[in-house]
Design an enzyme around this catalytic site. Structure first.
Site, short mmCIF file in Angstrom:
data_model
loop_
_atom_site.label_atom_id
_atom_site.label_comp_id
_atom_site.label_asym_id
_atom_site.label_seq_id
_atom_site.Cartn_x
_atom_site.Cartn_y
_atom_site.Cartn_z
CG HIS A 64 39.86 -73.80 68.35
ND1 HIS A 64 40.76 -74.31 68.53
CD2 HIS A 64 38.57 -73.69 68.33
CE1 HIS A 64 39.50 -75.12 69.06
NE2 HIS A 64 38.47 -75.13 68.99
CG ASP A 177 37.55 -78.28 68.71
OD1 ASP A 177 37.83 -77.94 68.29
OD2 ASP A 177 37.32 -78.83 70.18
CD GLU A 207 38.10 -72.84 72.01
OE1 GLU A 207 37.31 -72.60 71.80
OE2 GLU A 207 38.93 -73.99 71.94
CD GLU A 208 40.45 -77.24 72.15
OE1 GLU A 208 39.34 -77.50 73.83
OE2 GLU A 208 39.71 -77.72 71.16
CG ASP A 230 34.71 -74.18 67.55
OD1 ASP A 230 35.05 -75.79 67.41
OD2 ASP A 230 35.32 -73.79 68.54
CG HIS A 318 38.30 -81.46 72.91
ND1 HIS A 318 38.02 -81.38 74.01
CD2 HIS A 318 38.11 -81.04 72.51
CE1 HIS A 318 38.12 -80.09 73.72
NE2 HIS A 318 37.91 -80.59 72.52
ZN LIG Z 1 37.00 -76.12 69.10
#
Ligand SMILES: [Zn+2]
Length: 347
Positions: A64, A177, A207-208, A230, A318
């Site tokens: 992503h 990410d 995606e998130e 990922d 994140h």
């Molecule tokens: Zn991810």
């Protein structure tokens, strides 16, 4: 271009969920030398196709392009920006961060502020300041001034963090990410000179916020096998037990057995494990971790697509800045490319 240079560009590019354009343009440029055709679908996923000698089996690789971030929700009378969160972000890591507001006039720097701790009551100081009590300070005099600076409700906000190489193989930066997964895709394509099967390398959007881009991309590509590239949680830091996660940074590709959205198809898991073992490559297995990847959505598209995930064990995902080993990216690409060569024989 080298892996380090590619990842630096990918990490420094900004693409908060739903605003992936800059990352997409960069990814197109980086994938172009290794593929036959590139298309962008209606949701703006990018699909790079490397045609094989046969059209089947067709393999979809997905990483992503979006990153977690913020979105301007309100501009106060005094010129401060209140925000919504885009994707899963822990409120505790927001305070005092430098950010960029992506306005129509270009990126604008700001910092995340709160009521100063010195004047908070004892009880207040013990509590986590939740995101709705925080604000972005852009030094504007008032709402009108903020508008003059180009700020609008709905503008995307990313963390203002630059990529750095801090060890022989260890790097830090934002949005690993899943720009790390995008880098794996490029390295994988480099290694696939000629293939029997057709490979569709996809940079997905949104995606998130629920694997949304993967839904339309997978429907369009209609693959026989899906592999998501990922990142996953590295547990090799103080306070994490082996039961929480045994994955370690720098110890090889992490293969998902099951996560909260996917039970890896047994044939795909076998393929990845056999490939790793035949090539004497180190790997790690993960199971029972919260969260999932585009593979979950790929696996449930149309009549179902046998899918799996190859991940890079990354610290502090994140958050504004993550840490990973470039060796893991290299090895994830080697494993993925070798598995693709093997698919030709087994599927
Ligand atoms: Zn991810």
């Amino acid at each position: 271009m080298s892996l380090n240079a590619n990842l630096e560009k990918l990490s420094n590019a900004c693409g908060v969920t739903g605003r992936e354009e800059d990352v997409r343009n960069l990814l197109i440029k980086l994938m172009k030398p290794y593929v036959d055709e590139i298309v962008v679908d209606r949701l703006e996923n990018v699909i790079a196709i490397k045609k094989g000698k046969k059209s089947k089996p067709k393999i979809m690789l997905a990483a992503h392009m979006d990153e977690v971030g913020l979105m301007v929700k309100t501009v106060t009378k005094e010129g401060f920006l209140q925000f919504a969160k885009m994707g899963g972000i822990d409120d505790r890591i927001l305070l005092a961060q430098k950010v960029l507001i992506h306005t129509s006039k270009g990126p604008l720097p700001g910092i995340i502020g709160s009521k100063p701790p010195h004047i908070q009551k004892e009880e207040e100081r013990k509590k986590i300041v939740t995101y709705d009590k925080l604000f972005i300070d852009i030094g504007a005099e008032n709402r009108k001034d903020a508008a003059k600076m180009g700020v609008k409700v709905g503008d995307a906000v990313s963390f203002d963090v630059k990529y750095a190489k801090i060890g022989k193989d260890v790097v830090t930066g934002k949005a690993f990410d899943d720009r790390a997964g995008c880098a794996v895709i490029i390295e994988t394509l480099k290694q696939l000179e000629s293939t029997e099967c057709t490979v569709c390398a996809v940079g997905t959007v949104q995606e998130e916020v629920g694997l949304r881009g993967a839904a339309t991309a997978t429907f369009g590509v209609d693959p026989d096998i899906g592999i998501a590239l990922d990142v996953t949680i590295a547990g090799d830091v103080p306070g994490v037990s082996e039961f929480d996660t045994s994955l370690k940074m720098g110890k090889g590709p992490a293969l998902t057995v099951a996560d909260s959205g996917l039970i890896t198809h047994p044939k795909v898991l076998r393929l990845l494990l056999d490939t790793a073992e035949e090539n004497k490559m180190a790997y790690q297995l993960e199971t029972g971790l919260p969260g999932t990847t585009d593979a979950a959505r790929m696996s449930l598209t149309r009549q179902g697509v046998p899918s799996g995930t190859v991940s890079i064990a990354t610290r502090y995902i994140h958050s504004p800045v993550g840490m990973l080993s470039l060796k893991d990216i290299e090895n994830c690409a080697k494993l993925t490319a070798s598995a693709i060569q093997k698919i030709q024989k087994t599927f």
